[in-house]
Design an enzyme around this catalytic site. Structure first.
Site, PDB file in Angstrom:
ATOM      1  CD  GLU A 172      -4.452   1.775  -2.806  1.00 59.65           C
ATOM      2  OE1 GLU A 172      -5.045   1.095  -1.944  1.00 59.65           O
ATOM      3  OE2 GLU A 172      -4.200   2.979  -2.682  1.00 59.65           O
ATOM      4  CG  ASP A 224      -1.862   1.165   1.256  1.00 62.32           C
ATOM      5  OD1 ASP A 224      -2.368   1.542   0.179  1.00 62.32           O
ATOM      6  OD2 ASP A 224      -2.095   1.722   2.343  1.00 62.32           O
ATOM      7  CG  ASP A 250      -0.947   3.358   5.935  1.00 65.75           C
ATOM      8  OD1 ASP A 250      -1.201   4.041   4.939  1.00 65.75           O
ATOM      9  OD2 ASP A 250      -0.982   3.779   7.100  1.00 65.75           O
TER      10      ASP A 250
END
Length: 177
Positions: A68, A7, A141
């Protein structure tokens, strides 16, 4: 299949390793955050992220890296930092020959919770349940990185079949032309 989920972020880059196959219980191998000081120079922050991701790649030896996909937000500065951290993760994996997959936030949320509009708390709760953890990983996160890895494990077989079908279609189309 062992997947490192990333992430991306300049201050907090979530990382998480999940192992398993679609349709079976998954196992978390590791979760954490690569942090950089917000007052450090950009180049130093990117090097710190690279070193952190390299350590995760060395320790866990994933077969895939799921990152991501950066999407447009209102804050251009945030998008730029996220994109730069994302590029570092893709570079680290590609340098080692590890395939990289990009997943949008809504794809990840839909895969893990059933809704592409789920909030952070819902994602954290489902990650906790799916990986049989005692508590949601903190910060968010870290939970998001695990969600990325789960999403990739669950979506990879279907994506692979789709790619094979497209390749077969192009191969037969080329023979008849």
């Amino acid at each position: 299949m062992r997947v490192l989920g990333v992430d991306p972020g300049l201050t907090r880059c979530g990382v998480g390793v999940v192992e398993g196959v679609a349709g079976r219980p998954l196992t978390m191998r590791g979760v954490g955050v690569v942090r950089t000081p917000s007052d450090a120079e950009l180049g130093h922050r990117l090097v710190a992220i690279e070193q952190g991701i390299e350590q995760w790649l060395d320790e866990y030896r994933p077969e895939f890296v799921a990152v991501e996909r950066v999407f447009s937000q209102h804050n251009v500065r945030t998008v730029m930092g996220t994109a730069q951290a994302s590029a570092v993760a893709m570079l680290c994996a590609s340098r080692r020959g590890i395939p990289v997959a990009l997943h949008t936030p809504s794809e990840v949320k839909a895969a893990v919770t059933g809704s592409g509009r789920a909030d952070k708390a819902q994602v954290g709760a489902m990650v906790t349940r799916l990986l049989r953890l005692d508590a949601p990983p903190k910060p968010a996160d870290a939970a998001d990185a695990l969600a990325l890895a789960i999403c990739h494990i669950w979506r990879a077989p279907a994506q692979s079949r789709l790619q094979q079908a497209v390749a077969a279609h192009h191969a037969t189309k080329g023979r008849t032309a």
